[in-house]
Structures are given as structure tokens and as C-alpha cells.
Design a protein around this motif. Sequence first.
Motif, PDB file in Angstrom:
ATOM      1  N   VAL A 150       0.855  -1.187   0.000  1.00 36.96           N
ATOM      2  CA  VAL A 150       0.000   0.000   0.000  1.00 36.96           C
ATOM      3  C   VAL A 150       0.891   1.236   0.000  1.00 36.96           C
ATOM      4  O   VAL A 150       1.782   1.366   0.849  1.00 36.96           O
ATOM      5  N   TRP A 151       0.666   2.110  -0.961  1.00 38.94           N
ATOM      6  CA  TRP A 151       1.479   3.323  -1.032  1.00 38.94           C
ATOM      7  C   TRP A 151       0.616   4.500  -1.492  1.00 38.94           C
ATOM      8  O   TRP A 151      -0.089   4.400  -2.482  1.00 38.94           O
ATOM      9  N   ARG A 152       0.645   5.548  -0.732  1.00 38.15           N
ATOM     10  CA  ARG A 152      -0.134   6.755  -1.023  1.00 38.15           C
ATOM     11  C   ARG A 152      -1.632   6.462  -1.171  1.00 38.15           C
ATOM     12  O   ARG A 152      -2.299   6.982  -2.061  1.00 38.15           O
ATOM     13  N   GLY A 203       2.063   7.423   3.645  1.00 40.23           N
ATOM     14  CA  GLY A 203       2.137   7.952   2.278  1.00 40.23           C
ATOM     15  C   GLY A 203       1.040   8.949   1.967  1.00 40.23           C
ATOM     16  O   GLY A 203       1.014   9.549   0.897  1.00 40.23           O
ATOM     17  N   THR A 204       0.101   9.119   2.924  1.00 38.39           N
ATOM     18  CA  THR A 204      -0.988  10.069   2.702  1.00 38.39           C
ATOM     19  C   THR A 204      -1.245  10.874   3.963  1.00 38.39           C
ATOM     20  O   THR A 204      -0.932  10.451   5.067  1.00 38.39           O
ATOM     21  N   THR A 205      -1.845  12.036   3.741  1.00 40.73           N
ATOM     22  CA  THR A 205      -2.372  12.834   4.841  1.00 40.73           C
ATOM     23  C   THR A 205      -3.848  13.033   4.546  1.00 40.73           C
ATOM     24  O   THR A 205      -4.201  13.616   3.513  1.00 40.73           O
ATOM     25  N   ASP A 206      -4.680  12.472   5.407  1.00 39.69           N
ATOM     26  CA  ASP A 206      -6.126  12.546   5.188  1.00 39.69           C
ATOM     27  C   ASP A 206      -6.703  13.669   6.020  1.00 39.69           C
ATOM     28  O   ASP A 206      -6.361  13.836   7.192  1.00 39.69           O
ATOM     29  N   ILE A 245      -4.317  13.723   0.731  1.00 41.35           N
ATOM     30  CA  ILE A 245      -3.147  14.347   0.104  1.00 41.35           C
ATOM     31  C   ILE A 245      -2.010  13.314   0.062  1.00 41.35           C
ATOM     32  O   ILE A 245      -1.708  12.699   1.083  1.00 41.35           O
ATOM     33  N   PRO A 246      -1.388  13.124  -1.115  1.00 39.87           N
ATOM     34  CA  PRO A 246      -0.432  12.016  -1.235  1.00 39.87           C
ATOM     35  C   PRO A 246       0.973  12.308  -0.697  1.00 39.87           C
ATOM     36  O   PRO A 246       1.967  12.032  -1.354  1.00 39.87           O
ATOM     37  N   VAL A 247       1.052  12.870   0.492  1.00 41.76           N
ATOM     38  CA  VAL A 247       2.340  13.098   1.155  1.00 41.76           C
ATOM     39  C   VAL A 247       2.156  12.758   2.634  1.00 41.76           C
ATOM     40  O   VAL A 247       1.126  13.085   3.210  1.00 41.76           O
TER      41      VAL A 247
END
Length: 393
Positions: free
Chosen positions: A38-40, A208-211, A226-228
Motif C-alpha cells: 500500500v502506497w499513497r 504515504g498520505t495525509t487525510d 493528500i499524497p504526502v
Amino acid sequence: MNRAFVIDLGGSQVTGLVATSEDRLRVEALASLPSEGVWRGNITSPDAASAVLRRVMADLQVKGSGTLGPAVVSISGAHLEVLNGQGMKLIVPRARHITNQDVMEVVNHSRAILLPPDREQIHVVPRAFRIDGEPGFMRPTGHPGSKIEAETFIVTGKKDAVETLQRVVVSSGGTVDQIIHAGLAAGLGVLKSQEIDQGALVVDIGYGTTDVGLFFAGSIAFAASIPVGGGHVTSDIAELLKTSVEDAEQLKIDSGSASPRAVPESDSVQVCQLGQPLTRPMHRRVLAEIIESRLREILLLAKAAIDKTGLNTRVTLVVLTGNGAKIPNTDRLAAEVWPDHRIRVEFPAKGTAVALGLARYALQSQEEMAPAAPSAETLVGRVRSLFSGLGKN
Ligand SMILES: Nc1ncnc2c1ncn2[C@@H]1O[C@H](COP(=O)(O)OP(=O)(O)OP(=O)(O)O)[C@@H](O)[C@H]1O
Ligand SMILES: [Mg+2]
């Protein structure tokens, strides 16, 4: 007693949780394992993700919950979009009491929107209802009326991504009941009902994400993925200090800070650079500068996503969660990004914000779906709003 089985398939850890509700939510079983594939927010290797999920589910069963039932699963990823739906239904005969069925129909009417062929609706949340033009009803069931209108929050995503997520759950031996935006779930996991009424922004910094979830007037107003995340903080450290990713992660966790100014100038850390036989001392403040720079970017991206909606004026509270927010002084940095807001950092003692929020969502929707009580009065009492008690009823 209601019971919910939920899955938070994160980039760093896969968490499964079984919760029950009598008076309040109780975690009956919790299992968590390091994630793979699982990535981003996207499932890059379904087989690897499924293998981990299968073990998490087996673990949950061993922990005494028996059969797990259909799962409520979170979704994140930059492909997610949210939009506002509008639904309307005429009540006949006029001015009779509104039923659960009416509410369901008006919410469904709001879903009649056209999407590109590669996208689908993932879920819909009622935000507020109008009865005969009068706004502000959260629980319209039982009220007399001739016309009911609904404002809803609709989450859409890429078909491929949704199908892959479903496939992973099914190939792990489970079934999917509902799929919920991770930003919404994170908010339900850490916010009190009163905060959802008064307004709050949740920022869940993962791997890998910021929700992100924005709440006010008793409901969800906006969400974004957001994918960071924290993984980028670690890779920055590895790249700039020329270390392995493992060493960078350890440096971040043991000696990291999101505020260089809070680090004494004389502090040093031992850094093991790639290809070097010996560790060498470096300024700990430099480590903090690398961390601060990436974390600030993450918080600014979250702020920009919210600001773009023009909806944030009423919100004065920011709650940070997700393990990526565990770096000391992340709250201090957030206070620079949101100078007029109160900042809180919250990590649930059991499970993740997302898993707990999924459980709250699942249990509450089970309650709302329960067979209607015979009298209109008990019915109103029973069919509670998903989120809170604000509004006329
Ligand atoms: N004690 C700690 N201090 C600082 N950072 C930490 C700490 N523990 C974990 N992290 C960081 O948290 C990040 C993972 O966060 P989290 O476990 O919330 O992600 P996830 O939910 O699995 O992933 P995602 O939500 O992105 O799919 C990693 O980048 C890790 O480095
Ligand atoms: Mg997460």
C-alpha cells in the motif's frame, strides 16, 4: 447489541478492529500488523496487502470475536473527490409524518449525478434536511411535512482503486459492507460530537498520505486525501543526510523535532552515512530543519485543500493525528500554519483514529437502520443523526 468489524488499510500498518456499542463504543478486539503493498492510499500489490490483511483477520478471530461479518473499510488516495448532492421528495398524502423510507429515498435522489465512466460513487452521508423549505433538520423522521429536501456529502473515486480494495478484502476471506473516506473516519475517531457541531479540522498524517476532514454544523463538510506523509519526511532525511531509510526512520523517531528553534544549537546526533565505516556527529538542529520543511509542506497542503473550499471560516480547532504527527513539536508547527486556531494532538490509546471512526460510523448507521419503533415519538428518539445532536431535532 450492535457490533462492527472495520479495516484501516494504511501504508504503514493494517489495523482491524471489532467494536460493540451498548452505551458507548467498546473495542472488543484489535489487531495490527506492518503493512505491505500500500502506497499513497493506493494498493500497489494486492497479493501482498491481502496476505497481511488475512493475518490481521485471523488474529482478530483468535482474540475472541468469532466470525467477523462484513467489514467497513477506509479508503484514501489522491483520486478521491467529494461533492455536494441535493435531493427532493414530495410527501403524499401531504403533511403525513416523514418515515425512514422517505429519508432513504431523498438521500438516494441526491445521488442521481453523472460521473465519468472511470469513476464511481463510494458513499453518501446526509448533512442536513429541509422540511417544507425550513432548514436545519438533522433527524427528519417523525416530523410532519409535504416536501423533504436533503443536502448530502458524496464521495467518489476511481473505479479501479475501489475494485482493488474490495478484491483485497474478499481474497483475504472477508466481505465489504461499506467503504468510507479516511478523512471522514479520522474525524469521527478523534472529535467529540460537540466539536463536530462547533467546527473542527482533522489532519491525519500517515505514511504515504495525509487525510483531511472538515466538520461543522454537526456534519462532514469536506474531505481530502493528500499524497504526502511521514514516509516522505523519512526519505528526505535519508537523502539529505545520506543514510539508509532504516537509519533515517530511527533518527526521526529518536531525535526528531518539528521545531529547529526548540533544539539547542549544541545538540548533536550520531549519523551513520551510507558507505562510511563509522558514525559521525551532526547538528540535531539540521535534522529538525529537514523534518520541519517537509512537515510544513504537508500542513500547508492540508490548509490549501481546505481554504480552496471557502468553507473554513467557522472552524477554530485543528486536531492532528496519525503516527506521522508523533514527531515532537508538530503541534507548534501547526500553530504557525493556523495561527488563529486551537491545535490539539490526539492519538487513540487503542487502534487508529480511522479505525475508531469507522467503528463509530458503522455502529451508528446500524442503529439508524434498526427496525422502526411503532410510535412516531420513539422513532424520533431512535433515529439519531449520524453525527451529533445539533439542529432542530
Ligand atoms: N514515534 C514516532 N515519531 C515520529 N514518527 C513516527 C512515530 N511512529 C511512527 N511514525 C511515522 O508515522 C508514519 C506512519 O503513520 P501511520 O501509522 O499513521 O500510517 P498509516 O495509517 O499506516 O498510513 P497511511 O495513512 O498513509 O495509509 C511513518 O512515516 C512513521 O515514520
Ligand atoms: Mg492512516
